[in-house]
Design a protein around this motif. Structure first.
Motif, PDB file in Angstrom:
ATOM      1  N   ASP A 127       0.890  -1.173  -0.123  1.00 36.68           N
ATOM      2  CA  ASP A 127      -0.346  -0.540   0.036  1.00 36.68           C
ATOM      3  C   ASP A 127       0.838   1.047   0.256  1.00 36.68           C
ATOM      4  OD1 ASP A 127      -1.206  -2.336   1.120  1.00 36.68           O
ATOM      5  OD2 ASP A 127      -2.890  -1.092   1.428  1.00 36.68           O
ATOM      6  N   ARG A 128       2.224   1.399   0.529  1.00 32.18           N
ATOM      7  CA  ARG A 128       2.573   2.003   1.006  1.00 32.18           C
ATOM      8  C   ARG A 128       3.216   2.882  -0.577  1.00 32.18           C
ATOM      9  NH1 ARG A 128       8.310   2.878   2.936  1.00 32.18           N
ATOM     10  NH2 ARG A 128       8.268   0.794   2.479  1.00 32.18           N
ATOM     11  N   HIS A 129       3.508   1.828  -1.422  1.00 34.37           N
ATOM     12  CA  HIS A 129       4.315   2.558  -2.770  1.00 34.37           C
ATOM     13  C   HIS A 129       2.832   2.866  -3.426  1.00 34.37           C
ATOM     14  CE1 HIS A 129       7.694   0.509  -1.443  1.00 34.37           C
ATOM     15  NE2 HIS A 129       7.312  -0.680  -1.554  1.00 34.37           N
ATOM     16  N   VAL A 130       1.892   2.401  -3.563  1.00 37.98           N
ATOM     17  CA  VAL A 130       0.645   2.790  -4.206  1.00 37.98           C
ATOM     18  C   VAL A 130       0.404   4.404  -3.993  1.00 37.98           C
ATOM     19  CG1 VAL A 130      -1.992   2.524  -4.545  1.00 37.98           C
ATOM     20  CG2 VAL A 130      -0.395   0.583  -4.407  1.00 37.98           C
ATOM     21  N   ASP A 131       0.498   4.184  -1.602  1.00 33.83           N
ATOM     22  CA  ASP A 131       0.053   5.557  -2.014  1.00 33.83           C
ATOM     23  C   ASP A 131       1.026   6.538  -2.384  1.00 33.83           C
ATOM     24  OD1 ASP A 131      -1.598   4.567  -0.531  1.00 33.83           O
ATOM     25  OD2 ASP A 131      -0.809   4.434   1.373  1.00 33.83           O
ATOM     26  N   ALA A 132       2.175   6.421  -2.861  1.00 34.02           N
ATOM     27  CA  ALA A 132       2.844   7.278  -3.080  1.00 34.02           C
ATOM     28  C   ALA A 132       3.564   7.581  -4.499  1.00 34.02           C
ATOM     29  CB  ALA A 132       4.260   6.603  -2.659  1.00 34.02           C
ATOM     30  N   ASN A 185       3.053   5.566  -6.987  1.00 36.45           N
ATOM     31  CA  ASN A 185       3.454   4.330  -7.213  1.00 36.45           C
ATOM     32  C   ASN A 185       3.193   2.800  -7.653  1.00 36.45           C
ATOM     33  OD1 ASN A 185       6.834   5.880  -7.829  1.00 36.45           O
ATOM     34  ND2 ASN A 185       7.309   5.119  -5.624  1.00 36.45           N
ATOM     35  N   GLY A 186       1.673   2.767  -7.876  1.00 41.87           N
ATOM     36  CA  GLY A 186       0.848   2.022  -8.244  1.00 41.87           C
ATOM     37  C   GLY A 186       1.163   1.382  -9.788  1.00 41.87           C
ATOM     38  N   ASN A 187       1.860   2.093  -9.875  1.00 37.55           N
ATOM     39  CA  ASN A 187       2.546   1.673 -11.936  1.00 37.55           C
ATOM     40  C   ASN A 187       3.557   1.057 -12.335  1.00 37.55           C
ATOM     41  OD1 ASN A 187      -0.426   2.298 -12.977  1.00 37.55           O
ATOM     42  ND2 ASN A 187       0.054   3.799 -13.540  1.00 37.55           N
ATOM     43  N   ARG A 188       4.119   1.045 -10.732  1.00 28.04           N
ATOM     44  CA  ARG A 188       5.454   0.215 -11.291  1.00 28.04           C
ATOM     45  C   ARG A 188       5.195  -1.216 -10.822  1.00 28.04           C
ATOM     46  NH1 ARG A 188       9.317   2.087  -6.256  1.00 28.04           N
ATOM     47  NH2 ARG A 188       9.261   3.931  -7.595  1.00 28.04           N
ATOM     48  N   VAL A 189       6.079  -1.967 -11.967  1.00 25.73           N
ATOM     49  CA  VAL A 189       5.959  -3.842 -11.947  1.00 25.73           C
ATOM     50  C   VAL A 189       6.203  -4.622 -10.173  1.00 25.73           C
ATOM     51  CG1 VAL A 189       6.512  -5.187 -12.595  1.00 25.73           C
ATOM     52  CG2 VAL A 189       5.679  -3.710 -13.756  1.00 25.73           C
ATOM     53  N   ALA A 190       5.506  -4.613 -10.011  1.00 25.18           N
ATOM     54  CA  ALA A 190       5.862  -6.050  -8.220  1.00 25.18           C
ATOM     55  C   ALA A 190       6.639  -7.063  -8.183  1.00 25.18           C
ATOM     56  CB  ALA A 190       4.612  -5.741  -7.448  1.00 25.18           C
ATOM     57  N   THR A 200       1.891  -4.728 -11.130  1.00 23.18           N
ATOM     58  CA  THR A 200       2.058  -4.021 -10.716  1.00 23.18           C
ATOM     59  C   THR A 200       1.792  -4.000  -8.995  1.00 23.18           C
ATOM     60  OG1 THR A 200      -0.352  -2.392 -10.772  1.00 23.18           O
ATOM     61  CG2 THR A 200       0.836  -2.559 -12.959  1.00 23.18           C
ATOM     62  N   TYR A 201       2.265  -2.549  -8.261  1.00 20.77           N
ATOM     63  CA  TYR A 201       1.772  -2.115  -7.111  1.00 20.77           C
ATOM     64  C   TYR A 201       0.256  -2.637  -6.793  1.00 20.77           C
ATOM     65  CZ  TYR A 201       6.688  -2.965  -5.184  1.00 20.77           C
ATOM     66  OH  TYR A 201       7.683  -3.698  -4.628  1.00 20.77           O
ATOM     67  N   ALA A 202       0.004  -1.692  -8.189  1.00 22.50           N
ATOM     68  CA  ALA A 202      -1.882  -1.181  -7.441  1.00 22.50           C
ATOM     69  C   ALA A 202      -2.099  -2.656  -8.308  1.00 22.50           C
ATOM     70  CB  ALA A 202      -1.977  -0.319  -8.298  1.00 22.50           C
ATOM     71  N   GLU A 203      -1.941  -3.353  -9.281  1.00 26.04           N
ATOM     72  CA  GLU A 203      -2.850  -4.801  -9.037  1.00 26.04           C
ATOM     73  C   GLU A 203      -2.528  -5.411  -7.282  1.00 26.04           C
ATOM     74  OE1 GLU A 203      -2.652  -4.996 -13.929  1.00 26.04           O
ATOM     75  OE2 GLU A 203      -1.149  -5.312 -12.787  1.00 26.04           O
ATOM     76  N   LEU A 204      -1.343  -5.595  -6.701  1.00 28.79           N
ATOM     77  CA  LEU A 204      -0.668  -6.102  -6.316  1.00 28.79           C
ATOM     78  C   LEU A 204      -1.517  -6.243  -5.193  1.00 28.79           C
ATOM     79  CD1 LEU A 204       1.049  -8.527  -4.657  1.00 28.79           C
ATOM     80  CD2 LEU A 204       2.713  -7.014  -4.355  1.00 28.79           C
ATOM     81  N   GLN A 205      -1.858  -4.576  -4.532  1.00 31.62           N
ATOM     82  CA  GLN A 205      -3.004  -4.738  -4.114  1.00 31.62           C
ATOM     83  C   GLN A 205      -4.399  -4.831  -4.208  1.00 31.62           C
ATOM     84  OE1 GLN A 205      -4.053  -0.169  -3.110  1.00 31.62           O
ATOM     85  NE2 GLN A 205      -3.951   0.642  -1.531  1.00 31.62           N
ATOM     86  N   GLY A 206      -4.740  -5.330  -4.986  1.00 29.27           N
ATOM     87  CA  GLY A 206      -6.332  -5.791  -5.370  1.00 29.27           C
ATOM     88  C   GLY A 206      -6.096  -6.947  -5.124  1.00 29.27           C
ATOM     89  N   GLU A 207      -5.126  -7.106  -5.704  1.00 30.73           N
ATOM     90  CA  GLU A 207      -5.246  -8.981  -4.976  1.00 30.73           C
ATOM     91  C   GLU A 207      -4.720  -9.475  -3.917  1.00 30.73           C
ATOM     92  OE1 GLU A 207      -5.174 -11.381  -7.678  1.00 30.73           O
ATOM     93  OE2 GLU A 207      -5.173 -10.353  -9.590  1.00 30.73           O
ATOM     94  N   VAL A 208      -4.183  -8.840  -3.192  1.00 30.90           N
ATOM     95  CA  VAL A 208      -4.265  -9.248  -2.008  1.00 30.90           C
ATOM     96  C   VAL A 208      -4.920  -9.082  -0.925  1.00 30.90           C
ATOM     97  CG1 VAL A 208      -2.902  -8.695   0.398  1.00 30.90           C
ATOM     98  CG2 VAL A 208      -0.985  -9.323  -2.015  1.00 30.90           C
ATOM     99  N   GLN A 210       8.937  -4.453  -0.119  1.00 25.63           N
ATOM    100  CA  GLN A 210       8.798  -3.354   0.278  1.00 25.63           C
ATOM    101  C   GLN A 210      10.063  -2.411   0.400  1.00 25.63           C
ATOM    102  OE1 GLN A 210       8.985  -3.810   5.440  1.00 25.63           O
ATOM    103  NE2 GLN A 210      10.509  -5.281   4.833  1.00 25.63           N
ATOM    104  N   ASN A 211      10.861  -1.965  -0.367  1.00 24.19           N
ATOM    105  CA  ASN A 211      11.752  -1.311  -1.361  1.00 24.19           C
ATOM    106  C   ASN A 211      11.348  -0.889  -2.513  1.00 24.19           C
ATOM    107  OD1 ASN A 211      15.087  -1.081  -0.149  1.00 24.19           O
ATOM    108  ND2 ASN A 211      13.912  -2.883   0.574  1.00 24.19           N
ATOM    109  N   GLY A 212      10.170  -1.694  -2.462  1.00 19.47           N
ATOM    110  CA  GLY A 212       8.951  -1.251  -3.675  1.00 19.47           C
ATOM    111  C   GLY A 212      10.033  -2.281  -5.025  1.00 19.47           C
TER     112      GLY A 212
END
Ligand code: PRX
Length: 649
Positions: free
Chosen positions: A85-90, A92-97, A113-121, A323-325
Motif C-alpha cells: 500500500d505504501r508504494h501505491v499511496d506514494a 507508484n501504483g503503476n510500477r511493476v511489483a 503492478t503494485y496497484a494490481e498487487l494491492q487488489g489481489e492481496v 518493502q523496497n518497492g
C-alpha cells in the motif's frame, strides 16, 4: 590451491560498483561502527524508512541470558502496508511489483503492478476472512511458485494471521506434522504445481495430509486447471469463493512483537522446529538488508531463484524486495528445463539486473559447459548473489567470470532461517571479494568464534560461529516450545546465539563458513536433520536401525548417506534399496531421497550404546586413514566390516 592461498585470493570490487552505491567502503566502516556503538540510534534511523501506525519509542531490549528479545516493542505497523500500500499511496501504483515467468517458456508471462498487487492481496485477505480466519490464526500455505503464493503470504500479514509456508516438495506426512504442530485450521494451496513440465499433485497431497489432521477450510487456486477432488464444505475454488468479496480490507495494525510467520526448519534432533519471526524487527531487517546487500536501484529487475517455501523466498522474493518497492521476478520452473540455459534465457528475456541463486544450481550448470551461458546476452547483470551453502571457489570463479563476465560483484550471503535475513556478506559497492568467503558482518551483526569449550578465539582462527548481540530480524521462539528455542540456540554457549556452523576468520577479518558442526546436513542448500531421515527409515517394517550422515557431493554440496541394519531374517537386495528410497521420499519428500544406502550388520557403538557418527562420516567420505580412536567401541571389528562394505559398493 592451498587453504592459505585461497584465503589470500582477492577479487577487486569493480570500481563502477561503488558509483551511486547504497554503501561504499568508508560508509560501511562508519555505519558498521555506529550500528554497534549506537545500535538504538542506527536502527531507529533504518526503521524510519517504514510507515508505522505508531512509531516505536523503544528500539532494542534484549538479553541472551535469560533469553528475552524485543525490538521496537511499542511500535505498531503492518508489513503488508509497507510492502504494498505504501508504494501505491506514494503514487507508484503503476510500477511493476512482480513478474511471473512460468515453467513453460512459451507460457504466459504476468506483470503485476503494485496497484494490481494491492487488489489481489485484498481479494485474498477478504477470502481468508470469509473463511473465518482471524488475527493470530495460523494459515498453512502450500503453493507452487506462482504469484498467488505471495498474495497469500501478504494477505495473512494484512489481516494479522500467521502464515506457515510449506515447500511444495514436502510429502503429505510432512504437511500433516506441520499443520498439527501449529494447529492451523486453514490451508491455501493450488490444484497442481509445475516443475520442468512435471505436475506436482499439491491438492492431492493436502487431501492425504488432511486424512490425518482436520482442517476447517482449504482455498484452492486453479493453476494447471486439473480436475482435482474437492471436499464439500471444506474445499473452495479460490476464483469462485473470492468472486463476491469486498474490494477493501484495511491493514491490521500489528504490534512490532506480534508473530508474522512460522517457518519449519530442521535441527539436529527431533522433528522440524517452527521458527517464529515477529513483525517489526523482521520488517526492518529484510528492508535494510535487501537495500544494502543488493544495492537495489529504482527500475531494476531483481530475481531470486529460491522457492517461497524457504526463508530465502520469504525474505528475498517477497518481503525484502517489495518493502523496497522493487520489481521481483518469480520463476516457477527449474534451471534445466527445457534446457540447461533456462536461467540465462530468463535473465536475457527479462533483462535481469540482480540475480540471486544457490551454489548447487551454479555447480550443476557449470557442469553443462559455458555454451549455455554464451548463447545469451547477460549484459544487464549488475549484482549477483549466492546463498544456502558454502560456495566452493571454483564455482565462485565460474559464476564471476562465465556468467558475470568478470565485472559483476558477487555477494555470498551467509544467513539462516533463524536469522531472518542476511548476516555476513560483502556489499557490492564497499568490499573486495574473496572467492569462497562470505566476507564481513552486516550492520549490527557481531560474529564470534569459540572453541568447543566456549573459549573465545581471537584474530585469524577457526571455530564455532556464535553471534553475541541481538539483531532486529532474529527469530523470537520456536512455536509452542520456547524451551526448545533456548535449548537449541542459547544453551551450548551461554549468553550467545549459536548458529550450528563452523567458520574460519582470516587475517583480513573475512569469514569463511565451513559447514554445519551439528547433525544437520545441507543438501542442495536445503537443510535436513539426519535424525529426520533416520526416523523415516526405521518406520519401515524391515529396518531395525539407521544412522544417516552427510558426505561430499559434487553438485549437491552434501549427499545423504544412510547406514541401515535390517531386522533379523531380512535380506538386503537392490529391490529393497529402491523400496527404502521411495519410502523416505514418501515420508519426507523428494529432497530427502537417500543418495547412498549402505546395509550393515551393525553400527559402530560405544559400550554405552552411543553411535559413533564420527566414524560413519569418515567412512562415508572414503577417508579411512584418520578414523581416530576406535578403542572405545563395543565391537571394534565393525569398522573393518563397514570399510569393506563401502569399498565393495
Ligand atoms: O550452514 C549454513 C548454510 O545454510 C544454513 C542455514 O540453512 P537455512 O536455515 O535453510 O537457510 C538457508 C538460506 C539462508 C546455515 O547454517 N548457509 C547458508 N548460507 C550460506 C551457508 N553456508 C555457507 N555460505 C553461505 N552463504
Amino acid at each position: 590451491m592451498t587453504d592459505q592461498a585461497v584465503q589470500q585470493e582477492w577479487v577487486r570490487m569493480p570500481a563502477a560498483a561503488a558509483d551511486g552505491a547504497a554503501c561504499n567502503a568508508s560508509q560501511y566502516e562508519a555505519m558498521y561502527a555506529r550500528s554497534i556503538e549506537d545500535a538504538d540510534g542506527f536502527w531507529a534511523e533504518q526503521a524510519a524508512r517504514l510507515d508505522w501506525f505508531e512509531k516505536p519509542t523503544k528500539v532494542a531490549d534484549w538479553s541472551f541470558d535469560p533469553v528475552d528479545i524485543k525490538w521496537f516493542e511499542d511500535g505498531k505497523l503492518n508489513i503488508c502496508h509497507n510492502a504494498v500500500d505504501r508504494h501505491v499511496d506514494a503514487g507508484n501504483g503503476n510500477r511493476v511489483a512482480l513478474i511471473f515467468e512460468p515453467d513453460d517458456p512459451e507460457g504466459e508471462v504476468r506483470h503485476i503492478t503494485y496497484a494490481e498487487l494491492q487488489g489481489e492481496v485484498v481479494r485474498m485477505a477478504n477470502s481468508l476472512k470469509k473463511l473465518g480466519v482471524a488475527k493470530g490464526d495460523r494459515v498453512t500455505i502450500y503453493m507452487p511458485m506462482v504469484p498467488e503464493g505471495a498474495f497469500a503470504m501478504l494477505a495473512c500479514a494484512r489481516i494479522g494471521a500467521i502464515h506457515s509456508v510449506i515447500f511444495g516438495g514436502f510429502s503429505p506426512d510432512a504437511i500433516a506434522g506441520r499443520v498439527e504442530d501449529c494447529e492451523s485450521d486453514w490451508i491455501v494451496t493450488a490444484d497442481q504445481g509445475l516443475r520442468g513440465s512435471k505436475k506436482v499433485p499439491l491438492k492431492a497431497n493436502v487431501d492425504a495430509a488432511l486424512e490425518k489432521v482436520p482442517a476447517k477450510g482449504v482455498l484452492v487456486v486453479s493453476h494447471t486447471g486439473a480436475d482435482v477432488a474437492m471436499t464439500e464444505g471444506r474445499d473452495h475454488w479460490y476464483h469462485e469463493y473470492s468472486a463476491d468479496v469486498a474490494d477493501e480490507c484495511p491493514c491490521e495494525p500489528m504490534n512490532a512483537e506480534d508473530p508474522l510467520f512460522i517457518l519449519y526448519t530442521s535441527g539436529s534432533t527431533g522433528s522440524p522446529k517452527g521458527v517464529v519471526h515477529t513483525t517489526g524487527g523482521y520488517s526492518v531487517w529484510t528492508e535494510t538488508t535487501f537495500r544494502y546487500v543488493f544495492d537495489y536501484r529504482p527500475g531494476e529487475i531483481y530475481w531470486c531463484t529460491a522457492d517461497i517455501g524457504w526463508v530465502t523466498g520469504h525474505s528475498y522474493i517477497v518481503y525484502g524486495p517489495l518493502q523496497n518497492g522493487a520489481t521481483a521476478l518469480m520463476f516457477e520452473g527449474v534451471p534445466n528445463y527445457p534446457d540447461h540455459d533456462r536461467f540465462w534465457a530468463v535473465c536475457e528475456k527479462h533483462k535481469v539486473n540482480i540475480f540471486y541463486t544457490a551454489p548447487t544450481a551454479i555447480r550443476a550448470l557449470m557442469r553443462e559447459g559455458e555454451g549455455h551461458v554464451a548463447k545469451h546476452d547477460l549484459s544487464s547483470l549488475r549484482v549477483m548473489g549466492s546463498v544456502g551453502e558454502p560456495i566452493n571457489p571454483e564455482a565462485w570463479r565460474w559464476y564471476h567470470e562465465t556468467v558475470g563476465g568478470g565485472t559483476v560483484p558477487i555477494v555470498d550471503t551467509w544467513w539462516q532461517t533463524e536469522t531472518g535475513g542476511i548476516m555476513i556478506t560483502t556489499l557490492p559497492g564497499a568490499h573486495d571479494m574473496k572467492p569462497g568467503s562470505a566476507g564481513k558482518p552486516f550492520f549490527g551483526v557481531c560474529p564470534q568464534l569459540v572453541d568447543n569449550d566456549g573459549a573465545v578465539l581471537e584474530g585469524a582462527t577457526e571455530g564455532n560461529l556464535c553471534i553475541t548481540r541481538s539483531w532486529p530480524g532474529q527469530a523470537r521462539t520456536v512455536y509452542g516450545d520456547h524451551d526448545r528455542f533456548i535449548q537449541t540456540y542459547f544453551s551450548t554457549y551461554k549468553g550467545k546465539y549459536f548458529t550450528g556452523d563452523g567458520c574460519r576468520r582470516d587475517k583480513d577479518g573475512y569469514y569463511w563458513i565451513t559447514g554445519r558442526v551439528d547433525d544437520v546436513i545441507n543438501v542442495s542448500g536445503h537443510r535436513m536433520g539426519t535424525a529426520e531421515v533416520e526416523s523415516a527409515l526405521v518406520l519401515h517394517a524391515k529396518v531395525s536401525e539407521a544412522a544417516v550422515v552427510g558426505y561430499p557431493h559434487d553438485i549437491k554440496g552434501q549427499g545423504i548417506y544412510c547406514y541401515v541394519t535390517l531386522n533379523a531374517g531380512e535380506e538386503h537386495s537392490d529391490e529393497l534399496m529402491g523400496e527404502l528410497r521411495q519410502w523416505v521420499r514418501k515420508e519426507i519428500g523428494p529432497i530427502a531421497t537417500p543418495d547412498h544406502l549402505h546395509f550393515t550388520p551393525a553400527l559402530p557403538k560405544t559400550r554405552s550404546g552411543k553411535i559413533m557418527r564420527r566414524i560413519l562420516r569418515k567412512i562415508a567420505e572414503n577417508d579411512y586413514g584418520s578414523l581416530g580412536d576406535t578403542s572405545t567401541l563395543a565391537d571394534p571389528g565393525i569398522v573393518d566390516t563397514l570399510i569393506d562394505g563401502r569399498m565393495n559398493r
